[in-house]
Design an enzyme around this catalytic site. Structure first.
Site, PDB file in Angstrom:
ATOM      1  N   GLU A 134      38.261  74.996  36.892  1.00 46.09           N
ATOM      2  CA  GLU A 134      37.815  73.982  37.453  1.00 46.09           C
ATOM      3  C   GLU A 134      38.612  73.557  38.537  1.00 46.09           C
ATOM      4  O   GLU A 134      38.272  73.198  39.974  1.00 46.09           O
ATOM      5  CB  GLU A 134      37.306  72.561  36.422  1.00 46.09           C
ATOM      6  CG  GLU A 134      36.144  73.023  35.702  1.00 46.09           C
ATOM      7  CD  GLU A 134      36.336  72.267  34.535  1.00 46.09           C
ATOM      8  OE1 GLU A 134      37.126  71.360  34.084  1.00 46.09           O
ATOM      9  OE2 GLU A 134      35.310  72.748  33.637  1.00 46.09           O
ATOM     10  N   ASN A 149      41.170  69.736  25.712  1.00 46.15           N
ATOM     11  CA  ASN A 149      41.256  69.434  27.257  1.00 46.15           C
ATOM     12  C   ASN A 149      40.278  68.499  27.236  1.00 46.15           C
ATOM     13  O   ASN A 149      38.971  68.917  27.465  1.00 46.15           O
ATOM     14  CB  ASN A 149      40.644  70.845  27.865  1.00 46.15           C
ATOM     15  CG  ASN A 149      40.739  70.650  29.300  1.00 46.15           C
ATOM     16  OD1 ASN A 149      41.306  69.374  29.806  1.00 46.15           O
ATOM     17  ND2 ASN A 149      40.135  71.374  30.126  1.00 46.15           N
ATOM     18  N   TRP A 150      40.658  67.229  27.348  1.00 39.60           N
ATOM     19  CA  TRP A 150      39.689  66.067  27.413  1.00 39.60           C
ATOM     20  C   TRP A 150      39.103  65.984  28.944  1.00 39.60           C
ATOM     21  O   TRP A 150      38.175  65.307  29.246  1.00 39.60           O
ATOM     22  CB  TRP A 150      40.408  64.840  27.242  1.00 39.60           C
ATOM     23  CG  TRP A 150      40.758  64.542  25.904  1.00 39.60           C
ATOM     24  CD1 TRP A 150      40.387  65.439  24.735  1.00 39.60           C
ATOM     25  CD2 TRP A 150      41.470  63.335  25.386  1.00 39.60           C
ATOM     26  NE1 TRP A 150      40.771  64.761  23.640  1.00 39.60           N
ATOM     27  CE2 TRP A 150      41.539  63.631  23.807  1.00 39.60           C
ATOM     28  CE3 TRP A 150      42.203  62.389  25.888  1.00 39.60           C
ATOM     29  CZ2 TRP A 150      42.415  62.677  22.901  1.00 39.60           C
ATOM     30  CZ3 TRP A 150      42.781  61.447  24.995  1.00 39.60           C
ATOM     31  CH2 TRP A 150      42.965  61.618  23.655  1.00 39.60           C
ATOM     32  N   LYS A 151      39.693  66.754  29.739  1.00 40.52           N
ATOM     33  CA  LYS A 151      39.178  66.843  31.330  1.00 40.52           C
ATOM     34  C   LYS A 151      39.099  65.291  31.808  1.00 40.52           C
ATOM     35  O   LYS A 151      40.141  64.622  31.409  1.00 40.52           O
ATOM     36  CB  LYS A 151      37.800  67.356  31.337  1.00 40.52           C
ATOM     37  CG  LYS A 151      37.823  68.826  30.716  1.00 40.52           C
ATOM     38  CD  LYS A 151      36.633  69.712  31.259  1.00 40.52           C
ATOM     39  CE  LYS A 151      36.694  71.175  30.322  1.00 40.52           C
ATOM     40  NZ  LYS A 151      35.759  71.999  30.794  1.00 40.52           N
ATOM     41  N   SER A 199      32.906  77.009  25.525  1.00 45.72           N
ATOM     42  CA  SER A 199      31.959  76.632  24.599  1.00 45.72           C
ATOM     43  C   SER A 199      32.288  77.015  23.127  1.00 45.72           C
ATOM     44  O   SER A 199      31.544  77.207  22.273  1.00 45.72           O
ATOM     45  CB  SER A 199      30.660  77.245  25.039  1.00 45.72           C
ATOM     46  OG  SER A 199      30.235  76.833  26.198  1.00 45.72           O
ATOM     47  N   GLY A 259      31.634  74.988  29.297  1.00 47.87           N
ATOM     48  CA  GLY A 259      30.649  73.766  29.164  1.00 47.87           C
ATOM     49  C   GLY A 259      29.283  74.215  29.491  1.00 47.87           C
ATOM     50  O   GLY A 259      28.401  73.431  29.832  1.00 47.87           O
ATOM     51  N   HIS A 290      43.350  76.084  35.517  1.00 43.69           N
ATOM     52  CA  HIS A 290      41.822  76.115  34.845  1.00 43.69           C
ATOM     53  C   HIS A 290      40.874  76.350  35.967  1.00 43.69           C
ATOM     54  O   HIS A 290      41.081  76.111  36.959  1.00 43.69           O
ATOM     55  CB  HIS A 290      41.847  74.628  34.294  1.00 43.69           C
ATOM     56  CG  HIS A 290      40.703  74.673  33.535  1.00 43.69           C
ATOM     57  ND1 HIS A 290      39.259  74.588  34.131  1.00 43.69           N
ATOM     58  CD2 HIS A 290      40.208  74.376  32.167  1.00 43.69           C
ATOM     59  CE1 HIS A 290      38.290  74.355  33.189  1.00 43.69           C
ATOM     60  NE2 HIS A 290      38.955  74.077  32.085  1.00 43.69           N
ATOM     61  N   GLU A 337      39.325  81.912  29.737  1.00 43.34           N
ATOM     62  CA  GLU A 337      38.322  81.326  29.688  1.00 43.34           C
ATOM     63  C   GLU A 337      37.323  81.947  30.694  1.00 43.34           C
ATOM     64  O   GLU A 337      37.466  81.776  31.707  1.00 43.34           O
ATOM     65  CB  GLU A 337      38.721  80.022  30.103  1.00 43.34           C
ATOM     66  CG  GLU A 337      39.614  78.946  29.223  1.00 43.34           C
ATOM     67  CD  GLU A 337      39.548  77.832  29.307  1.00 43.34           C
ATOM     68  OE1 GLU A 337      39.216  77.148  28.225  1.00 43.34           O
ATOM     69  OE2 GLU A 337      39.535  77.184  30.395  1.00 43.34           O
TER      70      GLU A 337
END
Ligand code: PGA
Length: 254
Positions: A99, A9-11, A215, A175, A97, A169
């Site tokens: 976020e 997941n490159w975000k 992580s 992160g 997700h 997650e």
């Protein structure tokens, strides 16, 4: 049996050229180094999708988006639809997700609509669930996860659900460098699989790929992925370095 998947997941990282260059490295390394039947997915920003898809020369690497909008098309300035994503050649889309849930106020109801649109447009959702730090400390995490599953994906028929990949997650691990221990992750993954068996049946549950995310790195991936109910990972930070990402992918080399 179920598929092992390692998804990056490159975000919101990498400009256009940087994305192409990282992806080319990944494709070459997968060709040279991957000997198992694990699948590799790279979820990039929408600007990269079509070009990355064109660079995919191995059926082991697929491309995915990180979001779609909850309507088919229309006056939604700045948004991208499921059909548009699919037309780039992308096969997957991350939905739910944490976020997106936290910063863009995506509710379970909106996410259920996105899941429906993804499937209708032949995109496979990587559907994320997981508790916050508070919810873990209060001992509420099983309830939170159960509710996210019920509202987000359990409305699907068994044949639709078979196209879903789940990702557990824990929000407190994303992160932060704080990984769930293999035991903590396995406990939740086993709970998720049991919950799928109750909603559908044990064949559906056994066939579902459930990824761990938060992580995950080349040092901890092996122990996490060796847990009975962990079928791979959703990798953020470590997916931005080809060597780290490949070392995680190669945990499934046999
Ligand atoms: P992280 O992100 O690996 O950087 O913790 C995982 C994710 O957000 O999917």
């Amino acid at each position: 049996m179920r598929k092992n998947i390692v998804a990056g997941n490159w975000k919101m990282n990498l400009d256009y050229e940087q994305g192409l260059s990282l992806f080319s490295e990944i494709v070459n390394m997968v060709k040279d180094e991957v000997v198992g039947d694990q699948e590799v997915v790279v979820c990039s920003p929408a600007i990269h999708l079509h070009s990355l898809h064109q660079l995919t020369n191995s059926n082991k690497v697929s491309v995915g988006a990180q979001n779609i909008y909850q309507a088919e098309s229309g006056a939604y300035t700045g948004e991208v639809s499921a059909a548009q994503v699919r037309s780039t050649g992308a096969e997957y889309v991350i939905l739910g997700h944490s976020e997106r849930r936290a910063y863009f106020a995506e509710t379970d109801e909106v996410l259920a609509e996105k899941v429906n649109l993804a499937l209708k447009n032949s995109l496979k959702p990587i559907f994320c669930i997981g508790e916050t730090k508070d919810q873990r400390e209060q001992g509420e995490f099983f309830n939170v996860i159960q509710e996210q599953l019920e509202k987000g994906v359990f409305h699907l028929s068994a044949s639709e659900f078979a196209k879903i990949v789940l990702a557990y997650e824990p929000v407190w691990a994303i992160g932060t460098g704080l990984t769930a221990s293999p035991e903590q992750a396995q406990e939740v993954h086993a709970f998720i699989r049991k919950s799928i068996a109750k909603a559908y049946n044990s064949d559906v549950a056994e066939a579902t790929t459930i990824l761990y995310g938060g992580s995950c790195n080349p040092t901890n991936a092996k122990e996490l992925f060796s847990q009975t109910d962990i079928d791979g990972g959703l990798i953020g930070g470590a997916s931005l370095k080809s060597r780290d990402f490949l070392d995680i992918v190669k945990v499934f080399n046999t």
